[in-house]
Design a protein around this motif. Structure first.
Motif, PDB file in Angstrom:
ATOM      1  N   LEU A  17       0.844  -1.194   0.000  1.00 27.82           N
ATOM      2  CA  LEU A  17       0.000   0.000   0.000  1.00 27.82           C
ATOM      3  C   LEU A  17       0.877   1.241   0.000  1.00 27.82           C
ATOM      4  CD1 LEU A  17      -2.216  -1.184   2.955  1.00 27.82           C
ATOM      5  CD2 LEU A  17      -2.920  -1.194   0.561  1.00 27.82           C
ATOM      6  N   ASP A  18       0.344   2.297  -0.577  1.00 28.38           N
ATOM      7  CA  ASP A  18       1.102   3.533  -0.684  1.00 28.38           C
ATOM      8  C   ASP A  18       0.848   4.402   0.557  1.00 28.38           C
ATOM      9  OD1 ASP A  18       2.472   5.694  -1.607  1.00 28.38           O
ATOM     10  OD2 ASP A  18       0.832   6.417  -2.872  1.00 28.38           O
ATOM     11  N   ILE A  19       1.397   4.006   1.711  1.00 30.24           N
ATOM     12  CA  ILE A  19       1.123   4.760   2.939  1.00 30.24           C
ATOM     13  C   ILE A  19       2.391   5.285   3.593  1.00 30.24           C
ATOM     14  CG2 ILE A  19      -1.073   3.654   3.522  1.00 30.24           C
ATOM     15  CD1 ILE A  19       0.502   1.851   5.442  1.00 30.24           C
ATOM     16  N   LYS A  50      -5.699   2.371  14.248  1.00 31.33           N
ATOM     17  CA  LYS A  50      -6.414   1.305  13.545  1.00 31.33           C
ATOM     18  C   LYS A  50      -5.468   0.369  12.796  1.00 31.33           C
ATOM     19  CE  LYS A  50      -9.958  -0.791  11.675  1.00 31.33           C
ATOM     20  NZ  LYS A  50     -10.959  -1.527  12.434  1.00 31.33           N
ATOM     21  N   TRP A  51      -4.368   0.900  12.285  1.00 28.24           N
ATOM     22  CA  TRP A  51      -3.423   0.048  11.550  1.00 28.24           C
ATOM     23  C   TRP A  51      -2.873  -1.061  12.428  1.00 28.24           C
ATOM     24  CZ3 TRP A  51      -3.467   0.035   6.553  1.00 28.24           C
ATOM     25  CH2 TRP A  51      -3.671   1.223   5.826  1.00 28.24           C
ATOM     26  N   ASN A  62      -6.027  -4.202  13.978  1.00 26.86           N
ATOM     27  CA  ASN A  62      -6.536  -5.271  13.130  1.00 26.86           C
ATOM     28  C   ASN A  62      -5.331  -6.124  12.708  1.00 26.86           C
ATOM     29  OD1 ASN A  62      -7.087  -6.761  10.752  1.00 26.86           O
ATOM     30  ND2 ASN A  62      -8.795  -5.413  10.235  1.00 26.86           N
ATOM     31  N   TRP A  95      -4.843  -8.267  10.483  1.00 26.69           N
ATOM     32  CA  TRP A  95      -4.600  -8.331   9.039  1.00 26.69           C
ATOM     33  C   TRP A  95      -3.778  -7.118   8.599  1.00 26.69           C
ATOM     34  CZ3 TRP A  95      -7.638  -5.520   5.035  1.00 26.69           C
ATOM     35  CH2 TRP A  95      -7.280  -5.916   3.734  1.00 26.69           C
ATOM     36  N   HIS A  96      -4.117  -5.947   9.169  1.00 31.13           N
ATOM     37  CA  HIS A  96      -3.301  -4.764   8.896  1.00 31.13           C
ATOM     38  C   HIS A  96      -1.904  -4.935   9.495  1.00 31.13           C
ATOM     39  CE1 HIS A  96      -6.464  -2.617   7.051  1.00 31.13           C
ATOM     40  NE2 HIS A  96      -7.004  -2.036   8.092  1.00 31.13           N
ATOM     41  N   ARG A 110      -7.828 -13.439   4.714  1.00 27.32           N
ATOM     42  CA  ARG A 110      -7.327 -12.789   5.937  1.00 27.32           C
ATOM     43  C   ARG A 110      -7.211 -13.757   7.103  1.00 27.32           C
ATOM     44  NH1 ARG A 110     -11.037  -7.284   5.767  1.00 27.32           N
ATOM     45  NH2 ARG A 110     -10.756  -6.887   3.542  1.00 27.32           N
ATOM     46  N   ARG A 119      -7.477   2.810  -0.219  1.00 30.46           N
ATOM     47  CA  ARG A 119      -6.463   1.882   0.291  1.00 30.46           C
ATOM     48  C   ARG A 119      -5.601   2.495   1.377  1.00 30.46           C
ATOM     49  NH1 ARG A 119      -4.220  -0.711  -5.269  1.00 30.46           N
ATOM     50  NH2 ARG A 119      -5.770  -2.351  -5.498  1.00 30.46           N
ATOM     51  N   LYS A 120      -5.581   3.817   1.455  1.00 28.51           N
ATOM     52  CA  LYS A 120      -4.772   4.473   2.486  1.00 28.51           C
ATOM     53  C   LYS A 120      -5.537   4.611   3.791  1.00 28.51           C
ATOM     54  CE  LYS A 120      -2.072   7.162  -0.728  1.00 28.51           C
ATOM     55  NZ  LYS A 120      -1.652   8.472  -1.173  1.00 28.51           N
ATOM     56  N   ASP A 121      -6.807   4.303   3.773  1.00 28.96           N
ATOM     57  CA  ASP A 121      -7.612   4.462   4.971  1.00 28.96           C
ATOM     58  C   ASP A 121      -7.835   3.085   5.607  1.00 28.96           C
ATOM     59  OD1 ASP A 121      -9.775   6.514   6.319  1.00 28.96           O
ATOM     60  OD2 ASP A 121     -10.367   4.411   6.400  1.00 28.96           O
ATOM     61  N   PRO A 122      -7.302   2.883   6.821  1.00 30.11           N
ATOM     62  CA  PRO A 122      -7.360   1.528   7.383  1.00 30.11           C
ATOM     63  C   PRO A 122      -8.784   1.000   7.572  1.00 30.11           C
ATOM     64  CG  PRO A 122      -6.577   3.112   9.030  1.00 30.11           C
ATOM     65  CD  PRO A 122      -6.624   3.826   7.715  1.00 30.11           C
ATOM     66  N   LEU A 170     -10.209   0.213   4.037  1.00 28.54           N
ATOM     67  CA  LEU A 170      -9.490  -0.953   3.545  1.00 28.54           C
ATOM     68  C   LEU A 170      -9.998  -2.232   4.199  1.00 28.54           C
ATOM     69  CD1 LEU A 170      -7.053  -1.954   1.821  1.00 28.54           C
ATOM     70  CD2 LEU A 170      -5.624  -1.603   3.833  1.00 28.54           C
ATOM     71  N   GLU A 171     -10.355  -2.125   5.462  1.00 33.71           N
ATOM     72  CA  GLU A 171     -10.851  -3.306   6.167  1.00 33.71           C
ATOM     73  C   GLU A 171     -12.248  -3.706   5.680  1.00 33.71           C
ATOM     74  OE1 GLU A 171     -10.612  -3.611  10.653  1.00 33.71           O
ATOM     75  OE2 GLU A 171     -12.771  -3.626  10.407  1.00 33.71           O
ATOM     76  N   SER A 199      -7.867  -4.295  -1.470  1.00 33.15           N
ATOM     77  CA  SER A 199      -6.466  -4.670  -1.647  1.00 33.15           C
ATOM     78  C   SER A 199      -6.285  -5.566  -2.877  1.00 33.15           C
ATOM     79  CB  SER A 199      -5.938  -5.353  -0.387  1.00 33.15           C
ATOM     80  OG  SER A 199      -6.772  -6.419  -0.031  1.00 33.15           O
TER      81      SER A 199
END
Lengths: 507, 212
Positions: free
Chosen positions: A116-118, A126-127, A130, A132-133, A304, B36-39, B42-43, B66
């Motif tokens: 991902l482009d972050i 939140k990252w 979860n 999966w994140h 996931r 995709r940049k927002d968790p 994205l979830e 994703s």
């Protein structure tokens, strides 16, 4: 009209000038548009909606009296790391803005993600809640180990405790309003402009879904003027804090279980599941909301599952892996206190519980273990890592701490597990010293450390003056070492300091 | 986990050829990149694209962000909006999980319909079918002066928005608003009290996007 890149100067109500760089499309949250100062050391955040006299009064209190109270005293600088606290107010016509220090650089991703482009994005909580994140989407270099999250939770609990001490409630604690960095073990509470002084100012938020307390959810349909309507306050902060700690440590939501309360209407189902009917997924006496692995397989996207399942396997990773202190606190937060707000553990209790639990943590002996740490389970005969199953194969000294009571010693209930690298500090030895923000530089230096050498454990006194073996009455001077054996009793420092009683387990 | 299904219905008739369709593709790309940049998005958010020209086709089935790959989209032919409405209903029946005692179903899908013209088929059966289902936010967008706003109002009385023209910057503003709407819904779907069908949960549109 300003153009992209133009420097704009504004004057605050206190007479100071601030500059910001105009952008046609500023970063924008739910309530504010945010512009950076030219040196990026602060932001000017304009409220989208006009603010009434009450709101401005509240903001003025926050940047004035309350800020002074927290940051102005001795050791006030400590809080600069934990809060992103607004410092000033700007009024431009009918627009109101606050000046807020920019986030520290550790709260922006260095590597981000492989897919991902972050990169350079904010590390919003939140990252990391979860799995999966945390273990699939994020770069492995961003996620730290299990100990990182204990330290993060400790800082959050400390931040909430200080706020509550000042009579303030955050009212919207959530993974959105908390930035975390597992790499440097840091956390910061942001969006502090929403703070409320209970009983004094009206509220403009109800909170963030997932963190709203059951009593607030259950009465949300009532008008704000209704006396039965429950609004965010210190006790709802304590619910949100408990949820945050549970999620950072266990990567799952404590109330999001299998029970469906309304098959027809998902919205209403959620309202009941988080409000009136809320049940802890791991409540040992009420299993209505508990799920098993089969249910998880049916309710999570297949791709996931490898990331979700270890954490959502409540039999393999129950909340009891957090040790006795946190288990007790979660019981109070999610069983006794779930629908009884005054019974929820206070922030300082979370702080103490986390500190005591960290003393029970030992490193996993599997060098490839992702979590790297686990909490020693006193009841298991063969300690092993709950994450990777690797048994702990060397003898494990347990130090039981005792307080001096007149001529004898009394158990404190505190324990310290000894591994290569365990250190004892003032807050272990001296009952008057607590591990908190008030520690002086001297108090942060360790008194003793431990080494495992040729099958034996040794304590090395680093700087304690009166350390003594209480059975032999032999002094243990600074710089000397003593072997740890079952039953050894060592006074850690002077006459009034604590004693450790050594218990060798896993022999 | 309850997913948030999002259906994008895009007019690919002949009149969309050129800048409009290129702008749609561009907008879609930006939308996926931003989500995709927002968790939270994205979830939970899952995206499907249905195009309608001479026929209606689901060119991307409901897919997690994703794993979303940009589809080939080209414009040409007439405007079978009615068929597209029938198709989105069918896709929903097949793809969106219903709640049972043993399984948490998905949230009500969000639907965004973008068209620049007048349907060439009889839209009524499609409208009836579409209206018989409960959707989360449903929004139709009249891209340019050629669209039939009165008809769109029958499909999504909750919200019809209008773009002065179907050019690059206007469509890009529209897609940004769609992105913000998905992000805010993915955060607030858990919130009680209001249903996701209500428009006041969506962020206010930018000046290029006029609410009709």
């Amino acid at each position: 009209m300003a153009k992209n890149g133009d420097k704009v100067t504004v004057r605050s109500v206190s007479g100071k000038t601030y500059e910001y760089i105009w952008k046609d499309t500023p970063s924008s949250g739910a309530m504010k548009d945010v512009y950076f100062s030219p040196d990026k050391s602060y932001v000017v955040a304009f409220f989208k909606d006009p603010q009434d006299a009450n709101a401005i009064d509240r903001l003025q209190n926050l940047v004035g009296t309350y800020r002074q109270g927290i940051f102005g005293g001795p050791g006030g600088d400590y809080w600069k790391k934990i809060y992103c606290w607004p410092t000033d107010i700007v009024r431009e016509g009918n627009k109101v803005a606050i000046i807020v220090p920019a986030y520290h650089k550790e709260f922006f991703f260095t590597y981000g993600s492989k897919t991902l482009d972050i990169k350079s994005g904010e590390k919003e909580g939140k990252w990391f809640t979860n799995p999966w994140h945390r273990y699939c989407n994020l770069d492995a270099r961003e996620v730290g180990d299990w100990h990182s999250y204990f330290d993060i939770c400790l800082l959050l609990a400390r931040g909430v405790r200080r706020m509550h001490m000042a009579g303030l409630a955050h009212s919207d604690l959530s993974y959105k309003n908390v930035l975390v960095d597992p790499v440097s073990h840091s956390a910061a509470i942001i969006d502090i402009d929403g703070l409320v002084v209970p009983g004094k100012y009206p509220l403009d938020v109800t909170g963030t879904p997932d963190f709203i307390a059951p009593e607030v959810y259950a009465t949300m349909h009532l008008p704000k003027s209704d006396p039965n309507r429950k609004l965010p306050n210190g006790n709802t902060d304590l619910h949100a804090l408990a949820v945050l700690i549970y999620m950072y440590l266990l990567c799952r939501h404590p109330l999001e279980g299998k029970k469906i309360w309304d098959v027809e209407d998902e919205q209403h189902d959620k309202t009941l599941a988080f409000g009136e009917k809320a049940v802890f997924i791991e409540d040992p006496t009420n299993k209505i909301n508990r799920y098993n692995v089969d249910w998880v397989r049916n309710n999570q996207p297949k791709s996931r599952l490898p990331y979700m399942l270890p954490w959502m396997d409540l039999d393999k990773l129950p909340y009891t892996i957090l040790g006795p202190y946190l288990k007790d606190l979660f019981d109070r937060a999610f069983i006794q206190g779930l629908h009884n707000p005054s019974m929820r553990p206070k922030a300082f209790e979370w702080e103490d519980g986390l500190i005591q639990t960290m003393d029970l943590m030992i490193p996993c002996q599997n060098p490839n273990c992702k979590q790297k740490w686990f909490v020693f389970d006193n009841s298991a005969s063969n300690p092993k890592c709950p994450f990777c199953g690797t048994p702990y194969k060397i003898p494990l000294p347990v130090l039981n701490l005792y307080n001096k009571a007149n001529t004898s010693y009394k158990p404190t209930g505190m324990r310290v597990m000894v591994y290569n690298g365990t250190r004892l500090y003032q807050w272990h030895a001296n009952p008057r010293v607590a591990r908190n923000e008030k520690l002086t530089g001297e108090q942060k230096k360790s008194l003793a450390c431990f080494q495992f050498h040729q099958g034996k454990w040794y304590l090395r006194n680093e700087r304690a003056k009166g350390m003594t073996d209480l059975q032999t009455k032999q002094s243990i001077p600074a710089g000397s070492i003593v072997e740890l054996k079952d039953g050894v009793q060592i006074r850690l420092d002077d006459e009034n300091s604590r004693m450790i009683y050594v218990q060798m387990v896993n022999k | 986990m309850r997913r948030l299904p999002v259906y994008l219905l895009v007019d690919v008739s002949g009149s969309m050829h050129g800048e409009p369709i290129e702008s749609v593709k561009n907008g879609l790309q930006l939308l996926v990149a931003a989500l995709r940049k927002d968790p939270q998005a994205l979830e939970t958010a899952y995206l499907s694209v249905i195009t309608f020209g001479s026929s209606a086709q689901q060119i991307v089935p409901l897919t997690e962000l994703s794993a979303f790959n940009m589809p080939e989209i080209s414009a040409g032919g007439c405007t079978v909006l009615g068929e597209a409405l029938q198709l989105v209903c069918k896709c929903r029946e097949n793809e969106v999980t219903k709640t049972t005692a043993e399984q948490k179903g998905d949230w009500r899908p969000m639907v965004f319909i973008l068209t620049d013209g007048v349907p060439t088929d009889d839209p009524q059966p499609g409208i009836d079918k579409f209206r018989s289902m409960k959707w989360g936010a449903s929004v139709s967008c009249a891209a340019g002066p050629g669209a039939d706003k009165a008809l769109l109002d029958k499909i999504t009385p909750e919200c019809v928005v209008e773009l002065a023209s179907a050019d690059q910057s206007t469509l890009s503003a529209f897609f940004k608003w769609v992105t913000a709407s998905i992000v805010s819904t993915s955060k607030s779907i858990n919130e009680s009290g209001t249903s996701t069908g209500s428009m006041d949960q969506l962020p206010p549109p930018p000046p290029e996007v006029q609410i009709v």
